[in-house]
Design a protein around this motif. Structure first.
Motif, mmCIF file in Angstrom:
data_model
loop_
_atom_site.group_PDB
_atom_site.id
_atom_site.type_symbol
_atom_site.label_atom_id
_atom_site.label_comp_id
_atom_site.label_asym_id
_atom_site.label_seq_id
_atom_site.Cartn_x
_atom_site.Cartn_y
_atom_site.Cartn_z
ATOM 1 N N MET A 1 0.314 12.638 6.930
ATOM 2 C CA MET A 1 0.453 11.179 6.994
ATOM 3 C C MET A 1 -0.882 10.504 6.665
ATOM 4 N N GLU A 2 -0.824 9.214 6.340
ATOM 5 C CA GLU A 2 -2.016 8.408 6.156
ATOM 6 C C GLU A 2 -2.194 7.519 7.380
ATOM 7 N N ILE A 3 -3.431 7.443 7.875
ATOM 8 C CA ILE A 3 -3.714 6.687 9.098
ATOM 9 C C ILE A 3 -4.737 5.606 8.802
ATOM 10 N N LYS A 4 -4.375 4.379 9.124
ATOM 11 C CA LYS A 4 -5.287 3.248 8.952
ATOM 12 C C LYS A 4 -5.595 2.660 10.330
ATOM 13 N N GLU A 5 -6.876 2.630 10.693
ATOM 14 C CA GLU A 5 -7.295 2.077 11.982
ATOM 15 C C GLU A 5 -8.191 0.868 11.744
ATOM 16 N N GLY A 6 -8.106 -0.103 12.622
ATOM 17 C CA GLY A 6 -8.934 -1.284 12.469
ATOM 18 C C GLY A 6 -8.815 -2.198 13.674
ATOM 19 N N TYR A 7 -9.421 -3.378 13.548
ATOM 20 C CA TYR A 7 -9.375 -4.391 14.606
ATOM 21 C C TYR A 7 -8.815 -5.688 14.037
ATOM 22 N N VAL A 8 -7.980 -6.343 14.805
ATOM 23 C CA VAL A 8 -7.364 -7.593 14.370
ATOM 24 C C VAL A 8 -8.462 -8.631 14.123
ATOM 25 N N GLU A 9 -8.376 -9.302 12.990
ATOM 26 C CA GLU A 9 -9.331 -10.353 12.665
ATOM 27 C C GLU A 9 -8.771 -11.711 13.082
ATOM 28 N N ARG A 10 -9.651 -12.693 13.138
ATOM 29 C CA ARG A 10 -9.220 -14.046 13.517
ATOM 30 C C ARG A 10 -8.159 -14.540 12.546
ATOM 31 N N ASN A 11 -7.134 -15.184 13.096
ATOM 32 C CA ASN A 11 -6.047 -15.798 12.319
ATOM 33 C C ASN A 11 -5.167 -14.770 11.599
ATOM 34 N N GLN A 12 -5.251 -13.502 11.976
ATOM 35 C CA GLN A 12 -4.333 -12.506 11.431
ATOM 36 C C GLN A 12 -3.056 -12.459 12.260
ATOM 37 N N PHE A 13 -1.933 -12.277 11.567
ATOM 38 C CA PHE A 13 -0.644 -12.155 12.231
ATOM 39 C C PHE A 13 -0.155 -10.713 12.145
ATOM 40 N N PHE A 14 0.902 -10.417 12.885
ATOM 41 C CA PHE A 14 1.450 -9.064 12.911
ATOM 42 C C PHE A 14 1.812 -8.599 11.498
ATOM 43 N N ALA A 15 2.455 -9.480 10.730
ATOM 44 C CA ALA A 15 2.882 -9.106 9.377
ATOM 45 C C ALA A 15 1.681 -8.777 8.488
ATOM 46 N N ASP A 16 0.564 -9.462 8.703
ATOM 47 C CA ASP A 16 -0.640 -9.191 7.898
ATOM 48 C C ASP A 16 -1.131 -7.764 8.105
ATOM 49 N N LEU A 17 -0.967 -7.247 9.321
ATOM 50 C CA LEU A 17 -1.471 -5.914 9.643
ATOM 51 C C LEU A 17 -0.637 -4.805 8.995
ATOM 52 N N LEU B 1 -2.103 2.002 11.979
ATOM 53 C CA LEU B 1 -0.906 2.026 11.149
ATOM 54 C C LEU B 1 -0.753 3.431 10.574
ATOM 55 N N ILE B 2 0.403 4.049 10.827
ATOM 56 C CA ILE B 2 0.692 5.399 10.327
ATOM 57 C C ILE B 2 1.768 5.287 9.256
ATOM 58 N N THR B 3 1.459 5.795 8.044
ATOM 59 C CA THR B 3 2.417 5.740 6.935
ATOM 60 C C THR B 3 2.565 7.109 6.290
ATOM 61 N N LYS B 4 3.674 7.288 5.582
ATOM 62 C CA LYS B 4 3.854 8.505 4.796
ATOM 63 C C LYS B 4 2.907 8.463 3.598
ATOM 64 N N ALA B 5 2.573 9.625 3.072
ATOM 65 C CA ALA B 5 1.677 9.697 1.912
ATOM 66 C C ALA B 5 2.481 9.641 0.621
ATOM 67 N N ASP B 6 3.484 8.753 0.576
ATOM 68 C CA ASP B 6 4.283 8.599 -0.639
ATOM 69 C C ASP B 6 3.802 7.374 -1.413
ATOM 70 N N SER B 7 4.413 7.129 -2.538
ATOM 71 C CA SER B 7 3.967 6.024 -3.390
ATOM 72 C C SER B 7 4.199 4.667 -2.741
ATOM 73 N N LEU B 8 5.187 4.575 -1.843
ATOM 74 C CA LEU B 8 5.492 3.304 -1.182
ATOM 75 C C LEU B 8 4.666 3.078 0.082
ATOM 76 N N LYS B 9 4.008 4.125 0.552
ATOM 77 C CA LYS B 9 3.332 4.086 1.859
ATOM 78 C C LYS B 9 4.318 3.621 2.940
ATOM 79 N N PHE C 1 5.476 -0.034 3.266
ATOM 80 C CA PHE C 1 6.893 -0.347 3.057
ATOM 81 C C PHE C 1 7.659 -0.191 4.363
ATOM 82 N N ILE C 2 8.451 -1.205 4.683
ATOM 83 C CA ILE C 2 9.343 -1.154 5.849
ATOM 84 C C ILE C 2 10.745 -1.436 5.355
ATOM 85 N N SER C 3 11.681 -0.643 5.758
ATOM 86 C CA SER C 3 13.058 -0.820 5.288
ATOM 87 C C SER C 3 13.576 -2.197 5.708
ATOM 88 N N PRO C 4 14.462 -2.796 4.888
ATOM 89 C CA PRO C 4 14.990 -4.135 5.209
ATOM 90 C C PRO C 4 15.620 -4.216 6.603
#
Length: 434
Positions: free
Chosen positions: A66-82, A117-125, A87-90
């Motif tokens: 898997m691919e792992i992205k770690e970070g800290y929320v920045e000012r004025n960031q929303f959940f969707a921004d993170l 954020l944990i994602t698959k290592a596919d083209s869509l992440k 890719f998230i299924s509809p």
């Protein structure tokens, strides 16, 4: 006959070897670790060798490949921004949008909080999971793989008992900045003796012993728990503080069973430097005239939390040209307090809101008529502004006679324990003040 015997011996030996082979094969299969995966190494396939890959877990999720992205929320960031770039299924996206606030309130997403954020290592992440950590103890896992599942979790808190000693040599605020001492512990210490001792005018050579609890999470200090006992020497006079619960929560008492606490805390902020005291005639640094300053100014960095000194109801929480962002709280029919020049007012602090003693109501700033970041603290008694640091407040209840035997046992035990904590003359002081 001899040939037949040789044939039997040969067949018996072959059968024995076959049995041994199956036993060894079964033993290997039964004892192979279940949590390990075998992965064929193409370079060794011809030799029949395999490479063992050890599983890696984060937040209970297997993340091999898997691919792992770690970070800290920045000012004025929303959940969707993170979740940007993944890719998230509809169907899962729709479930997120319809998630009730009772399960998770997306308004809780705050700056400087950690996320993963944990994602698959596919083209869509393709997103597998998102983890938000509102505190070192709490974390929330959003499982996003097939359907949405929100899992609130808590890390274990380890509590250790510790003791420290200190000798007064310099200013309290300077020493706290220079040494690795928790300001939370200092504030708790000051709160206990706040109405008995003027911590702005301690003497060189004053000293103390403190027994307390420290809470840690995964080996890192988290916060200070209970103070279990204090001995404080001021002007060559020894003061003790003993915690005792009379059925209404822990309070602190002296050797005679008198409460050390008052109805209100003495300081509305982390213990710091007083930059300007209550005065009927002070030269105002902004308007450049002498006029009354009916408050106490505490110098502190922008963003320092400001706390209510007692339970009460918010009368005002707004902005004005002189006061900047300010909050005014009525504690009872006698006492009211005001907190001026905030950088911002805390969430939920509005007129009519109930607040608890010690609750954060805003943050230090320099809004309104102010030259720099500080808190102007104001105090009213029966509608008249008075000096907050000199007002006489009624003490909390002393130890009730029916609890006296229990209090005496606590006092005897803690006195002995404090006496066994040696003053460390050779080491640098842990806490100091002037």
């Amino acid at each position: 006959m001899a040939l037949r015997k040789k044939t039997y011996y040969f067949l018996g030996a072959a059968l024995l070897l076959l049995v041994v082979f199956f036993i060894l094969a079964s033993y290997t299969l039964l004892n192979f670790p279940a949590e390990y995966e075998t992965k064929i190494d193409s370079s060794r396939e011809s030799s029949g060798l395999t490479k063992i890959e050890k599983p890696i877990f984060k937040f209970g999720i297997k993340v091999n490949g898997m691919e792992i992205k770690e970070g800290y929320v920045e000012r004025n960031q929303f959940f969707a921004d993170l979740l940007d770039g993944s890719f998230i299924s509809p169907s899962v996206s729709q479930q997120l949008q319809a998630l009730p606030r009772t399960i998770f309130d997306f308004r809780r997403i705050a700056a400087e909080r950690k996320y993963t954020l944990i994602t698959k290592a596919d083209s869509l992440k393709t997103a597998v999971a998102f983890i938000y950590e509102p505190s070192p103890v709490e974390y929330v896992i959003f499982h996003l793989k097939d359907s949405l599942c929100v899992e609130p979790c808590h890390r274990a808190i380890k509590t250790e008992e510790k003791s420290i000693t200190g000798t007064i040599t310099s200013t309290l605020s300077e020493t706290i900045e220079a040494l690795n001492v928790s300001s939370e512990l200092t504030n708790k210490f000051v709160d206990v003796f706040g109405w008995q001792v003027d911590f702005q005018h301690l003497q060189k050579g004053d000293r103390f012993k403190l027994i307390y609890e420290e809470n840690s999470v995964e080996g890192e200090p988290y916060n200070i728990g209970k103070i279990l006992g204090i001995y404080f020497e001021h002007f060559n006079h020894g003061y003790y503080a003993f915690p005792f619960d009379q059925g209404e929560g822990v309070d602190y008492f002296d050797e005679e069973g008198n409460s050390l606490r008052k109805a209100l805390l003495k300081y509305p902020i982390e213990f710091t430097r007083i930059s300007s005291r209550y005065s009927l005639s002070r030269f105002h640094p902004v308007v450049k005239v002498f006029r009354a300053h009916l408050g106490t100014d505490f110098a502190a960095a922008t963003g320092t939390p400001i706390r209510s000194v007692g339970d009460g109801i918010v009368l005002e929480a707004q902005y004005s040209a002189n006061n900047g962002n300010y909050v005014k709280i009525r504690h009872n029919g006698t006492y009211t307090t005001g907190y001026l020049h905030m950088s911002k007012i805390a969430l939920g602090i509005v007129a009519g809101a109930h607040v608890k003693q010690g609750q954060t109501i805003g943050y230090v700033g320099s809004t309104g008529l102010a030259t720099g970041p500080h808190l102007c603290y104001r105090f009213w008694r029966n509608g008249v502004q008075v000096d907050a640091l000199r007002v006489e407040l009624p003490p909390s209840k002393p130890v009730d006679k029916k609890y006296w035997i229990g209090f005496e046992e606590v006092k005897k035990e803690l006195t002995l324990r404090l006496q066994l904590v040696p003053f460390n003359y050779a080491a640098d002081p842990l806490i100091a003040s002037r």
